[in-house]
Design an enzyme around this catalytic site. Sequence first.
Site, short mmCIF file in Angstrom:
data_model
loop_
_atom_site.label_atom_id
_atom_site.label_comp_id
_atom_site.label_asym_id
_atom_site.label_seq_id
_atom_site.Cartn_x
_atom_site.Cartn_y
_atom_site.Cartn_z
N ALA A 67 18.85 0.87 28.94
CA ALA A 67 17.62 0.78 28.15
C ALA A 67 18.02 0.28 26.77
O ALA A 67 19.18 0.42 26.36
CB ALA A 67 16.98 2.16 28.06
N GLY A 112 20.01 2.56 32.22
CA GLY A 112 18.81 2.03 32.88
C GLY A 112 19.12 0.87 33.81
O GLY A 112 18.38 0.63 34.78
N GLU A 115 20.17 2.45 36.92
CA GLU A 115 18.96 3.05 37.51
C GLU A 115 18.08 1.98 38.16
O GLU A 115 17.49 2.20 39.22
CB GLU A 115 18.18 3.81 36.44
CG GLU A 115 18.92 5.05 35.97
CD GLU A 115 18.24 5.71 34.77
OE1 GLU A 115 18.27 5.11 33.68
OE2 GLU A 115 17.68 6.80 34.93
N GLU A 135 24.50 7.98 29.40
CA GLU A 135 23.49 8.54 28.49
C GLU A 135 23.97 9.73 27.68
O GLU A 135 23.57 9.90 26.52
CB GLU A 135 22.22 8.95 29.27
CG GLU A 135 21.36 7.79 29.73
CD GLU A 135 21.80 7.17 31.04
OE1 GLU A 135 22.89 7.52 31.55
OE2 GLU A 135 21.07 6.32 31.57
N1 COA Z 1 20.68 -1.58 24.08
C1 COA Z 1 20.55 -2.45 23.09
N2 COA Z 1 21.44 -3.41 22.81
C2 COA Z 1 22.51 -3.49 23.60
C3 COA Z 1 22.73 -2.62 24.67
C4 COA Z 1 21.75 -1.63 24.89
N3 COA Z 1 21.84 -0.76 25.92
N4 COA Z 1 23.90 -2.93 25.26
C5 COA Z 1 24.38 -3.97 24.58
N5 COA Z 1 23.55 -4.32 23.58
C6 COA Z 1 23.71 -5.40 22.60
C7 COA Z 1 24.72 -5.05 21.52
O1 COA Z 1 24.13 -4.25 20.52
C8 COA Z 1 25.09 -6.44 21.04
O2 COA Z 1 24.07 -6.93 20.21
P1 COA Z 1 24.43 -7.70 18.82
O3 COA Z 1 25.25 -8.87 19.26
O4 COA Z 1 23.10 -8.07 18.27
O5 COA Z 1 25.22 -6.72 18.00
C9 COA Z 1 25.07 -7.26 22.31
O6 COA Z 1 24.22 -6.55 23.23
C10 COA Z 1 26.43 -7.43 22.95
O7 COA Z 1 26.97 -6.13 23.18
P2 COA Z 1 28.44 -5.69 22.69
O8 COA Z 1 28.44 -4.21 22.59
O9 COA Z 1 28.83 -6.47 21.47
O10 COA Z 1 29.32 -6.19 23.94
P3 COA Z 1 30.73 -5.61 24.39
O11 COA Z 1 31.23 -6.55 25.42
O12 COA Z 1 31.58 -5.31 23.22
O13 COA Z 1 30.40 -4.19 25.09
C11 COA Z 1 29.16 -2.70 26.56
C12 COA Z 1 29.65 -4.15 26.28
C13 COA Z 1 28.23 -2.76 27.75
C14 COA Z 1 30.37 -1.81 26.88
C15 COA Z 1 28.43 -2.17 25.30
O14 COA Z 1 27.48 -3.13 24.89
C16 COA Z 1 27.71 -0.86 25.52
O15 COA Z 1 28.34 0.18 25.56
N6 COA Z 1 26.35 -0.92 25.65
C17 COA Z 1 25.54 0.27 25.74
C18 COA Z 1 25.64 0.88 27.13
C19 COA Z 1 24.78 2.15 27.21
O16 COA Z 1 25.06 3.15 26.59
N7 COA Z 1 23.73 2.07 28.03
C20 COA Z 1 22.86 3.19 28.26
C21 COA Z 1 21.69 3.14 27.36
S1 COA Z 1 20.64 4.53 27.65
#
Ligand code: COA
Length: 260
Positions: A67, A112, A115, A135
């Site tokens: 999400a 999400g 999910e 989460e």
């Molecule tokens: N919500 C909003 N934005 C997200 C996102 C999320 N769930 N997951 C990634 N993004 C965004 C980042 O903020 C970033 O945006 P920016 O370039 O404007 O700063 C962009 O997507 C790229 O993500 P980034 O984190 O730089 O890539 P990465 O390769 O370093 O890491 C992940 C990848 C997936 C490990 C990391 O993005 C992450 O942990 N995301 C969240 C996962 C999460 O907790 N999901 C559950 C949500 S309830």
Amino acid sequence: MKNFETLLTELSDGILTITINRENKLNALNKQLIGELNEVLDEVYNNAEIKSCIVTGKGNKAFAAGADIAEFSGLTKEQGVVLAKNGHQVFNKIELSPKPIIAAVNGFALGGGCELAMACHIRIASENAKFGQPEVNLGIIPGYGGTQRLVQLVGKGKAMELLMTADTIDAVCAKKLGLVNEVVQTVELLETCRAMLLKIKTKAPYAISKVIECVHAHFKDGIDGFDTEIDRFSDCVATEDFKEGTEAFLDKRKAVFQGK
Ligand code: COA
């Protein structure tokens, strides 16, 4: 079909491919996207030209990284209820779709995103796919059905572990656990999904929709799935496709189903 901002759609051979189109945010599921997904699903249910669906993410890095966390800040309890209920409604609509829906998981499927994949009927993953429910890192729990569907797919013990450790697992591990049906090379992902859906398209559509209904009856409280099966079996017997299927077998020819 209407154009959407957060989703791309393409219909070919009766297969609607829905591509989550927020690549620069790793296809994170924001409110607008959930609303647009709801609209596309209405089209899936009502448009006779659509026989089945593939859900995937734009680019080669993410199916959906969860999400949209940017929308979480300042969320009140009341808004939390609305957010979770909306997500549940849309993901239930995927799960209960009378037409088969396959998740083509092409990278991160976290929170999400995992999910969403679990709400689909079948999951095919590319070699670089990663799954997890992180989460608890954010002080919340899954809100789009993850605590329930993960248990259904991998069992209680492993679901507890994944939900509490927030560990990310790779595609091979996901297959071992039963979270995905198949792992394929990235270049073959969409073709593998298409091939499976084209095979299903040769079967009787009404019977396929009843398979989906009966399998889900197993998980519904207060419903005896065996009773549902008896009812739906007899419904199938009353169709023209049943007549065609049995006659074709006896005539030693291929059945041509009309969905009637
Ligand atoms: N919500 C909003 N934005 C997200 C996102 C999320 N769930 N997951 C990634 N993004 C965004 C980042 O903020 C970033 O945006 P920016 O370039 O404007 O700063 C962009 O997507 C790229 O993500 P980034 O984190 O730089 O890539 P990465 O390769 O370093 O890491 C992940 C990848 C997936 C490990 C990391 O993005 C992450 O942990 N995301 C969240 C996962 C999460 O907790 N999901 C559950 C949500 S309830």
